[in-house]
Write a protein that holds these residues in place. Structure first.
Motif, PDB file in Angstrom:
ATOM      1  N   VAL A  36      18.326  50.259  60.258  1.00  0.00           N
ATOM      2  CA  VAL A  36      18.467  51.230  59.166  1.00  0.00           C
ATOM      3  C   VAL A  36      19.289  50.618  58.020  1.00  0.00           C
ATOM      4  N   LEU A  37      20.360  49.898  58.385  1.00  0.00           N
ATOM      5  CA  LEU A  37      21.198  49.258  57.361  1.00  0.00           C
ATOM      6  C   LEU A  37      20.392  48.196  56.602  1.00  0.00           C
ATOM      7  N   ALA A  38      19.610  47.406  57.342  1.00  0.00           N
ATOM      8  CA  ALA A  38      18.771  46.387  56.696  1.00  0.00           C
ATOM      9  C   ALA A  38      17.775  47.045  55.738  1.00  0.00           C
ATOM     10  N   SER A  39      17.237  48.195  56.136  1.00  0.00           N
ATOM     11  CA  SER A  39      16.282  48.915  55.295  1.00  0.00           C
ATOM     12  C   SER A  39      16.944  49.387  53.994  1.00  0.00           C
ATOM     13  N   ILE A  40      18.201  49.843  54.102  1.00  0.00           N
ATOM     14  CA  ILE A  40      18.943  50.279  52.903  1.00  0.00           C
ATOM     15  C   ILE A  40      19.162  49.090  51.963  1.00  0.00           C
ATOM     16  N   VAL A  41      19.507  47.938  52.551  1.00  0.00           N
ATOM     17  CA  VAL A  41      19.715  46.733  51.726  1.00  0.00           C
ATOM     18  C   VAL A  41      18.392  46.326  51.060  1.00  0.00           C
ATOM     19  N   ASN A  42      17.297  46.382  51.816  1.00  0.00           N
ATOM     20  CA  ASN A  42      15.993  46.026  51.245  1.00  0.00           C
ATOM     21  C   ASN A  42      15.608  46.945  50.085  1.00  0.00           C
ATOM     22  N   ASP A  43      15.956  48.220  50.186  1.00  0.00           N
ATOM     23  CA  ASP A  43      15.690  49.151  49.076  1.00  0.00           C
ATOM     24  C   ASP A  43      16.423  48.705  47.813  1.00  0.00           C
ATOM     25  N   GLU A  44      17.588  48.112  48.016  1.00  0.00           N
ATOM     26  CA  GLU A  44      18.385  47.622  46.889  1.00  0.00           C
ATOM     27  C   GLU A  44      17.789  46.321  46.325  1.00  0.00           C
ATOM     28  N   ILE A  45      17.343  45.451  47.244  1.00  0.00           N
ATOM     29  CA  ILE A  45      16.873  44.120  46.835  1.00  0.00           C
ATOM     30  C   ILE A  45      15.508  44.167  46.140  1.00  0.00           C
ATOM     31  N   MET A  46      14.599  44.997  46.661  1.00  0.00           N
ATOM     32  CA  MET A  46      13.193  44.924  46.238  1.00  0.00           C
ATOM     33  C   MET A  46      12.993  45.059  44.727  1.00  0.00           C
ATOM     34  N   PRO A  47      13.567  46.092  44.069  1.00  0.00           N
ATOM     35  CA  PRO A  47      13.353  46.182  42.614  1.00  0.00           C
ATOM     36  C   PRO A  47      13.920  44.975  41.863  1.00  0.00           C
ATOM     37  N   GLN A  48      15.050  44.421  42.356  1.00  0.00           N
ATOM     38  CA  GLN A  48      15.642  43.237  41.696  1.00  0.00           C
ATOM     39  C   GLN A  48      14.721  42.025  41.862  1.00  0.00           C
ATOM     40  N   TRP A  49      14.069  41.942  43.019  1.00  0.00           N
ATOM     41  CA  TRP A  49      13.150  40.826  43.307  1.00  0.00           C
ATOM     42  C   TRP A  49      11.967  40.866  42.331  1.00  0.00           C
ATOM     43  N   LEU A  50      11.374  42.057  42.206  1.00  0.00           N
ATOM     44  CA  LEU A  50      10.233  42.212  41.292  1.00  0.00           C
ATOM     45  C   LEU A  50      10.647  41.938  39.851  1.00  0.00           C
ATOM     46  N   GLU A  51      11.836  42.410  39.491  1.00  0.00           N
ATOM     47  CA  GLU A  51      12.331  42.216  38.120  1.00  0.00           C
ATOM     48  C   GLU A  51      12.593  40.732  37.851  1.00  0.00           C
ATOM     49  N   THR A  52      13.124  40.009  38.855  1.00  0.00           N
ATOM     50  CA  THR A  52      13.374  38.568  38.687  1.00  0.00           C
ATOM     51  C   THR A  52      12.055  37.835  38.435  1.00  0.00           C
ATOM     52  N   GLU A  53      11.027  38.148  39.238  1.00  0.00           N
ATOM     53  CA  GLU A  53       9.713  37.506  39.041  1.00  0.00           C
ATOM     54  C   GLU A  53       9.164  37.810  37.653  1.00  0.00           C
ATOM     55  N   ARG A  54       9.325  39.069  37.223  1.00  0.00           N
ATOM     56  CA  ARG A  54       8.812  39.449  35.898  1.00  0.00           C
ATOM     57  C   ARG A  54       9.533  38.655  34.801  1.00  0.00           C
ATOM     58  N   ARG A  55      10.856  38.503  34.963  1.00  0.00           N
ATOM     59  CA  ARG A  55      11.634  37.782  33.945  1.00  0.00           C
ATOM     60  C   ARG A  55      11.222  36.321  33.855  1.00  0.00           C
ATOM     61  N   TYR A  56      11.007  35.686  35.032  1.00  0.00           N
ATOM     62  CA  TYR A  56      10.607  34.279  35.020  1.00  0.00           C
ATOM     63  C   TYR A  56       9.273  34.095  34.290  1.00  0.00           C
TER      64      TYR A  56
END
Length: 809
Positions: A36-56
């Motif tokens: 459950v904790l890993a899932s909460i962290v993934n919810d935080e990471i995922m939008p940043q991951w997509l945004e990083t790819e978009r920025r590159y």
């Protein structure tokens, strides 16, 4: 997400438990909470991951791709929480819900993606790239089984499968739609086109699917998330409806599927047989072919540029020789699929690859039998053969003065393909990983290549991420440092140097001593739980944790322990500061002498730890299954850091840096990065002993060393070797005869006996220093102050400015 509070996290945990697992907190296991904790962290990471790819994409950034057979990333839960600014709040939330944070974090199995320093370096580099906001990604293999799980049974290493994927791995994202086809075996047909150029057709190949699994690489509280892409081998056809040819076809296809999945089955499969060697070669080509195809496909999709301009947007770093086949693979794609001529393809290829060498051991420089490579990868072999032909002709015509060196420089020679030579010839940069290592490459191991390509050679001393190896693993020390010099060091680790002003401050030294002692108590408790052995947390914790190899000289360390034990048996009341010697190491399954050394350490431990005569002044602890998570427990508690390789043999070392950063004092030879540590802290803040690299080289080249002379003249050495030979440390007389004969009748190839006396004397100096607490603590704080120089952030900045030419995004 540093604004997240413990209260908010508690709510998230309880809500997710209900919605995702249908559980109440009181009914949840540690494993449930972990997921459950890993899932909460993934919810935080995922939008940043997509945004990083978009920025590159938007910035049209140049990117580095790091190709490595190993990424020793350890466990990610705590690290990702730290980088998302959620670690402290998570610990509070877990405690308030009645859970022990340590036990929740321990639910994650270390990823079985690496073995030693090579893989840990790759993980640190990815961490620094993301934390410094550079576009850089890793390509590796998703092994189903890691190296092996080590168990010690009756003192012997026993290897069990390390099935690290038996539970769901919450950090990976499978990308079926980006699968890539890899070709092995087959026939190559050559055609002459109307314009006189050649065309190659590749037919009747064995096809394998490479399925990517992406793991986020999170930057430290900066919104950047890069990618570690791991490839998994799968069969093309898994549909049983296609298997309509009866039972024999069905079983044949199951066999075929199994042999394909073996490609990514094990990290470093046993290569003592022809099949094992071929499997390793398959793994290497599988990694590079999927990665290079991926890189080219992304380039074509994201840039409206000709592939002739690939080097403006792409740089590929080869980590050691394992991914060297990336060079001929790039040539194959450019020529056979993109219709480049040889010269144009070679120009792009040699400007896009950079190569890191990790060894001076000539036996560790990879070669492959010509027949095997030609059969498994016929087109790749043709390209390597042509690269070799043109390179050797170039020497013949352009460097007449070294024509006689051609046999020692040819990529294809003696029916072997030499991978390090291929990597040098096909790259624009060749770097060593410590100053002495690079000099040895230039002056000895690769001097002929240095003569031809001096501009390619450069040094990049290894580094470690201080975010994991200080901030995460030693929170009390990190907190103390921040109280004293402020938090800027977390973003700029070189600012640790500000600690020097306080290195003699009695109040800081007292606090530092308290933190170290708390860490030692925690490790002593862990040792008691793990082994049943009670160790004195006031004793000197003397630590050697690294791969078991003759040149790393765990043997010298255990000989010293035997010497101390002999002394105590004769004089139990002598005034000696109690010592706890802590070992952690795995030996390669087929490396007999390394496994014998493990047996010797454990046998000595079984005698020393239970002998009442020596009054608990000596304890020997071998902690089984050494990995990243175990290192994280040991390093904060260490007093002495054993870095005792035979000078000239250790390329760099990174354990030396991790231990230094946590205040342990180095006791070591002038080898690898020890030299650069010594340059910074000086002889007065570490303990140096033994032969220098030049002296070692002189003995190898000119002889003059006779182990038997030392055996005959030093009664301490004679006694230890006789104890081994006569079965004093063993259940029978032949137990350690191989170590005895290797030392005396193979003339002690790593100079254990030669360095034995200076090693003992240096330990005596270290013990004296330890008794003077103020001096010892000042030395410790001085080491921490200088350790920022060895942050991988510094190393990555050097790669970026000298080799990769990236821009921060």
């Amino acid at each position: 997400m540093s604004h997240v509070t413990a209260t908010l996290l508690k709510e998230k945990i309880t809500t997710k438990l209900k919605t995702e697992k249908g559980l109440d907190v009181n009914d949840a296991s540690n494993k449930d909470i972990y997921y459950v904790l890993a899932s909460i962290v993934n919810d935080e990471i995922m939008p940043q991951w997509l945004e990083t790819e978009r920025r590159y994409k938007e910035k049209n950034s140049k990117q580095v791709y790091y190709l490595s057979m190993e990424f020793l990333i350890g466990s990610l839960i705590e690290s990702n929480l730290l980088k998302c600014g959620m670690l402290d709040a998570s610990k509070q939330a877990l405690e308030q819900l009645g859970f022990e944070p340590e036990q929740i974090f321990a639910q994650e199995h270390d990823a079985g993606l690496g073995n030693g320093g090579l893989g840990r370096l790759a993980a640190c580099f990815l961490d620094s790239l993301a934390s410094l906001q550079y576009p850089g990604h890793g390509f590796g293999i998703r092994y189903r089984y890691g190296l092996f799980e080590q168990r010690i049974i009756h003192g012997n290493q026993v290897e069990l499968p390390d099935y690290w994927l038996k539970d769901d791995y919450p950090w990976e994202n499978r990308k079926d739609d980006e699968a890539i086809c890899i070709h092995f075996h087959g026939d190559v047909h050559m055609f002459k086109k109307n314009d006189g150029s050649l065309e190659f057709k590749y037919e009747n190949t064995d096809k394998v699917m490479a399925i990517p699994y992406d793991i986020p690489v999170v930057g430290y509280q900066n919104g950047v998330v890069n990618t570690l892409r791991l490839w998994s081998a799968e069969a093309f056809c898994r549909d049983h409806d296609d298997l309509n040819g009866g039972d024999s076809d069905f079983y044949h296809n199951l066999d075929h599927q199994h042999s394909i999945e073996q490609i990514t089955g094990f990290l470093y499969p046993d290569d003592s047989s022809h099949e094992g060697k071929e499997l390793r070669l398959k793994q290497q080509y599988f990694l590079v072919s999927s990665s290079i195809q991926n890189i080219i496909s992304d380039f074509k999709k994201n840039h409206q540029l000709s592939l002739r301009r690939l080097t403006e947007k792409v740089v590929i770093q080869i980590n050691d020789t394992h991914p060297s086949l990336a060079i001929p693979e790039m040539m194959r794609i450019l020529m056979d699929e993109e219709h480049f001529g040889w010269d144009a393809a070679w120009q792009v290829t040699t400007k896009v690859f950079a190569y890191t060498n990790h060894t001076t051991l000539s036996e560790a420089l990879e070669t492959w039998p010509v027949d095997m490579l030609r059969t498994l990868l016929p087109r790749i072999y043709m390209i390597i053969d042509e690269i070799n032909e043109r390179f050797c002709k170039g020497i013949w015509y352009d460097h007449k003065e070294i024509r006689e060196k051609i046999p020692n420089m040819a990529i294809v020679a003696d029916e072997r393909v030499h991978m390090a030579r291929l990597a040098i010839v096909g790259s624009f940069s060749v770097n060593g990983v410590a100053r002495i290592h690079t000099e040895i490459l230039k002056k000895q191991e690769m001097k002929d290549f240095f003569w031809i390509f001096p501009e390619r050679f450069n040094n990049k001393t290894n580094g470690i991420t201080h975010r994991r190896w200080l901030l995460q693993v030693n929170p009390n020390l990190s907190g103390l440092i921040t109280d004293v010099i402020g938090p800027q060091w977390i973003k700029r680790p070189k600012q640790l140097i500000s600690l020097l002003k306080y290195s003699k401050d009695p109040s800081l030294l007292e606090k530092f001593d308290k933190v170290k002692h708390e860490n030692k108590k925690a490790l002593a408790k862990f040792i008691r739980e793990r082994t049943g052995i009670l160790v004195d947390d006031q004793s000197i914790f003397d630590v050697q944790i690294k791969r078991l190899h003759e040149y790393k000289r765990q043997l010298l360390n255990i000989f010293h322990v035997i010497y101390l034990y002999n002394e105590l048996k004769e004089n139990p009341n002598q005034d000696m500061t109690p010592r706890t010697f802590i070992f952690g190491a795995k030996a390669a399954p087929s490396y007999h002498l390394a496994k014998e050394t493990i047996k010797l350490i454990n046998t000595v431990a079984s005698i020393v730890n239970y002998d009442p005569d020596i009054q608990d002044k000596l304890k020997v602890i071998f902690l089984e299954n050494y990995n990243v998570s175990l290192a994280e427990k040991i390093i904060p508690a260490a007093d002495i850091s054993e870095q005792i390789s035979t000078a000239s043999k250790e390329a760099s070392g990174t354990g030396n840096m991790k231990l230094m950063m946590n205040g342990a004092l180095t006791l070591g030879t002038l080898d690898g990065a020890n030299i650069e540590i010594n340059d910074l802290v000086g002889n007065e803040n570490m303990f140096i002993f033994g032969l220098t690299a030049d002296e070692v080289m002189h003995y190898y080249q000119h002889g003059g060393y006779h182990a038997m002379d030392i055996y005959n003249t030093d009664d301490r050495v004679k006694r230890i070797l006789d104890q081994l030979n006569q079965g004093e440390f063993g259940s029978n007389e032949i137990e350690f005869k191989d170590i005895y004969y290797n030392i005396l009748y193979h003339n002690d190839p790593y100079f254990v006996l030669k360095d034995f006396e200076p090693y003992i004397e240096t330990h005596e100096l270290a013990e004296r220093a330890y008794r003077d607490r103020k001096t010892w603590l000042t030395m410790s704080v001085t080491n921490i102050a200088y350790s920022g120089k060895f942050s991988s952030d510094q190393t990555i900045q050097e790669y970026v400015s000298d080799i990769w030419k990236l821009k921060q995004v």
